[in-house]
Scaffold this active site. Sequence first.
Site, PDB file in Angstrom:
ATOM      1  N   GLU A 205       0.831  -1.220   0.000  1.00 51.35           N
ATOM      2  CA  GLU A 205       0.000   0.000   0.000  1.00 51.35           C
ATOM      3  C   GLU A 205       0.859   1.262   0.000  1.00 51.35           C
ATOM      4  O   GLU A 205       1.799   1.416   0.774  1.00 51.35           O
ATOM      5  CB  GLU A 205      -0.999   0.043   1.168  1.00 51.35           C
ATOM      6  CG  GLU A 205      -2.008   1.193   1.048  1.00 51.35           C
ATOM      7  CD  GLU A 205      -2.722   1.248  -0.319  1.00 51.35           C
ATOM      8  OE1 GLU A 205      -2.152   1.863  -1.234  1.00 51.35           O
ATOM      9  OE2 GLU A 205      -3.828   0.687  -0.447  1.00 51.35           O
ATOM     10  N   ASP A 281      -6.976  -0.078  -3.603  1.00 47.95           N
ATOM     11  CA  ASP A 281      -8.051   0.920  -3.704  1.00 47.95           C
ATOM     12  C   ASP A 281      -8.852   0.750  -4.994  1.00 47.95           C
ATOM     13  O   ASP A 281      -9.485   1.674  -5.458  1.00 47.95           O
ATOM     14  CB  ASP A 281      -7.459   2.324  -3.626  1.00 47.95           C
ATOM     15  CG  ASP A 281      -6.409   2.563  -4.710  1.00 47.95           C
ATOM     16  OD1 ASP A 281      -6.222   1.673  -5.569  1.00 47.95           O
ATOM     17  OD2 ASP A 281      -5.774   3.628  -4.693  1.00 47.95           O
TER      18      ASP A 281
HETATM   19  O1  AHR Z   1       0.645   0.551  -3.337  1.00 47.14           O
HETATM   20  C1  AHR Z   1       0.331   0.814  -4.660  1.00 47.14           C
HETATM   21  C2  AHR Z   1      -1.100   1.185  -4.841  1.00 47.14           C
HETATM   22  O2  AHR Z   1      -1.354   2.447  -4.295  1.00 47.14           O
HETATM   23  C3  AHR Z   1      -2.123   0.325  -4.182  1.00 47.14           C
HETATM   24  O3  AHR Z   1      -2.375  -0.885  -4.808  1.00 47.14           O
HETATM   25  C4  AHR Z   1      -3.323   1.210  -4.231  1.00 47.14           C
HETATM   26  O4  AHR Z   1      -4.249   0.912  -3.227  1.00 47.14           O
HETATM   27  C5  AHR Z   1      -2.741   2.609  -4.097  1.00 47.14           C
HETATM   28  O5  AHR Z   1      -3.240   3.417  -5.106  1.00 47.14           O
END
Ligand code: AHR
Length: 451
Positions: A205, A281
């Site tokens: 994340e 996300d």
């Molecule tokens: O960590 C990379 C990305 O960043 C994740 O998959 C996403 O949730 C956020 O936009």
Amino acid sequence: AAPCDIYASGGTPCIAAHSTTRALYSAFSGALYQVRRGSDGSTTDIRPLSAGDVANAASQDTFCNGTTCLISVIYDQSGRGNHLTQAPPGGFQGPEANGYDNLASAVGAPVTLKGGQKAYGVFISPGTGYRNNRVSGSAVRDEAEGMYAVLDGTHYNNGCCFDYGNAETNSKDTGNGHMETIYFGDNTVWGSGAGSGPWIMADLENGLFSGANVKQNTADPSISHRFLTAVVKGGPGKWAIKGANAASGALSTFYNGARPNAAGYNPMSKEGAIVLGIGGDNSVGAQGTFYEGVMTTGYPSDATENAVQADIVSAGYSLASLALGGPSLPVGQSVSLRATTTGYTTRYLAHTGATVNTQVVTPSSAAALKQQASWTVRTGLATATGGQCYSFESRDAPGSYLRHYNFELTVANSDGSKQFREDATFCTGGGAERRAGAGVGPGLGVPDQVL
Ligand code: AHR
């Protein structure tokens, strides 16, 4: 023993086991996945040929004969009910109704296993994603877990994020350390490895990580085996990345050490949902192909992972042609593409500049219109497509090609990129696309064939 038998005997049992190609427990004979067909919206479950065996792809072919099919559920074989279904909207919306992501075509990733038994993987185009936000038994907070996935090492991009693993339960970015997944692709927004990619990394994340440094770690190699085993595991204060050719040989360790040097990743704040093909996300920009993968509870030993890799190799993944049942097209010749939708069969795919639409064209139409509805067949610009795949060069603007972009057809000049070549490559299909009256027919006045 199959992968989840091996993890169980190592003391780190699977809490989820997903595969459209084979059983991941030697005793498993239940449903592997569900397909939904376009003709009437009905569904059926695809099971292994026998307990522990390869999927019964022939039962899918029979059910989907004459129509299209999507993979609507990837069942969890662990018995916990941690199935993957169409991902809902989150921080980002998918392209489907109500912001859901697309489902994968059921025939996008054909392979053979065990010396010739046909099976289908999950071909994830940008916009496609699967998820389960209510998982039973997965790691939360800083608890230990392991995971592996078998992927197509030639199918990737730099979008965010082709992930398989542990993510947020509300489909939103809830902060550093709230995810722990395998990532595969050549995104360089966050971390990267040696060379130009693609790399196996971990999506934790707000960052794709290849080691302790938040940016580049050159011990993580570019890796693109056609069948690729990717491994990530994480526990309190430690984590690891491994990879291998899924068709031969052993795992290599690309990172094994401390959590990344950034706030929020030690301890972790895992939430325990499972994603496939998308970011935490619901970022939907990535592509890749998934054949099988599992999540475990506990930190698997290296010996366990080595035994799992040996089992994957023994499954004998190999290439099958992308046999969609469509016709061969005459490379180098001019064709026209006629609509087969009832009520619109006098229409042909045409373009004016970048804009693509359908136009009614007859033998007495103006030469300019005929030319706008004519395409020179080229061998597919994308490499490694296999099967009956082609590109269509504009007749009235040579050098520009039919491509898709943002879920619409358009005509554009090549920018030389991998994405352009892939977006401008089309494979002829059987099934619903070929209704009565479709096929090669008389021309439009320019040296055409009507398809
Ligand atoms: O960590 C990379 C990305 O960043 C994740 O998959 C996403 O949730 C956020 O936009």
